[in-house]
Design an enzyme around this catalytic site. Structure first.
Site, short mmCIF file in Angstrom:
data_model
loop_
_atom_site.label_atom_id
_atom_site.label_comp_id
_atom_site.label_asym_id
_atom_site.label_seq_id
_atom_site.Cartn_x
_atom_site.Cartn_y
_atom_site.Cartn_z
NE ARG A 77 -3.78 -2.09 -0.36
CZ ARG A 77 -3.70 -3.01 -0.98
NH1 ARG A 77 -2.61 -3.36 -1.97
NH2 ARG A 77 -4.78 -4.01 -1.10
CD GLU A 80 -2.76 0.64 -4.37
OE1 GLU A 80 -3.31 0.03 -5.28
OE2 GLU A 80 -3.00 0.44 -3.13
CB SER A 103 17.60 15.24 2.49
OG SER A 103 18.33 14.49 3.18
#
Length: 138
Positions: A77, A80, A103
Site C-alpha cells: 500500500r 501503491e 533529503s
C-alpha cells in the site's frame, strides 16, 4: 514492549528504534546508536550482549525490502500510494520549494493513530531537509 515504549525509555523516536531493530538505522546525523544507547537498550530489553552487535564498525542494511512490488500488504500500500499519487505530491512539492529533492539522510517519520469520521485512521508524516538542485551555467 512496543517500539514507542522502547523509544520513550531511550529518548529516541519510535521510527528510529524500529529501524534499528531491522538493521536500517543510519550511522549519519547521529542516527547510529551511541555506546550509551546500546547499553541502555540492553538494560531495557534485559539483554547484555548488544555491544557485540552494535559496535563502531556496524553499518545499516539499506537494501531493498524484498521483491518489487512488495508482497507484504502494508508495504504494498505504501508502494501503491507513491505509484498513484507520486506525481501529484512531487508537483505540489516543486510548487512550494522549486526544483530539488527532500533529503532521506536528514529525514524523520512519524506514525500516528487518529480518529477521522469515527474510524481509526493512520497518519504518516515524512520530514526531510530540502535540497535544491543547484544549476550553474558557465
Amino acid at each position: 514492549m512496543t517500539f514507542e515504549q522502547i523509544a520513550q525509555k531511550l529518548g529516541r523516536d519510535e521510527i528510529w528504534v524500529a529501524a534499528l531493530f531491522y538493521g536500517q538505522a543510519s550511522p549519519l546525523d547521529d542516527a547510529k546508536p551511541t555506546k550509551e544507547e546500546v547499553q541502555k537498550l540492553g538494560s531495557v530489553l534485559d539483554m547484555s550482549s548488544l555491544d557485540d552487535h552494535f559496535h563502531e564498525h556496524w553499518y545499516p542494511d539499506r537494501g531493498q525490502l524484498g521483491p518489487m512490488p512488495p508482497q507484504d500488504p502494508t508495504l504494498y500500500r505504501l508502494y501503491e500510494i507513491v505509484g498513484v499519487y507520486g506525481y501529484a505530491i512531487k508537483s505540489c512539492i516543486h510548487e512550494k520549494f522549486g526544483d530539488g529533492i527532500m533529503s532521506a539522510i536528514n529525514f524523520s517519520a512519524k506514525v500516528e493513530k487518529i480518529q477521522k469520521k469515527g474510524a481509526d485512521t493512520v497518519r504518516i508524516t515524512y520530514e526531510g531537509k530540502w535540497l535544491p538542485y543547484d544549476f550553474h551555467t558557465e
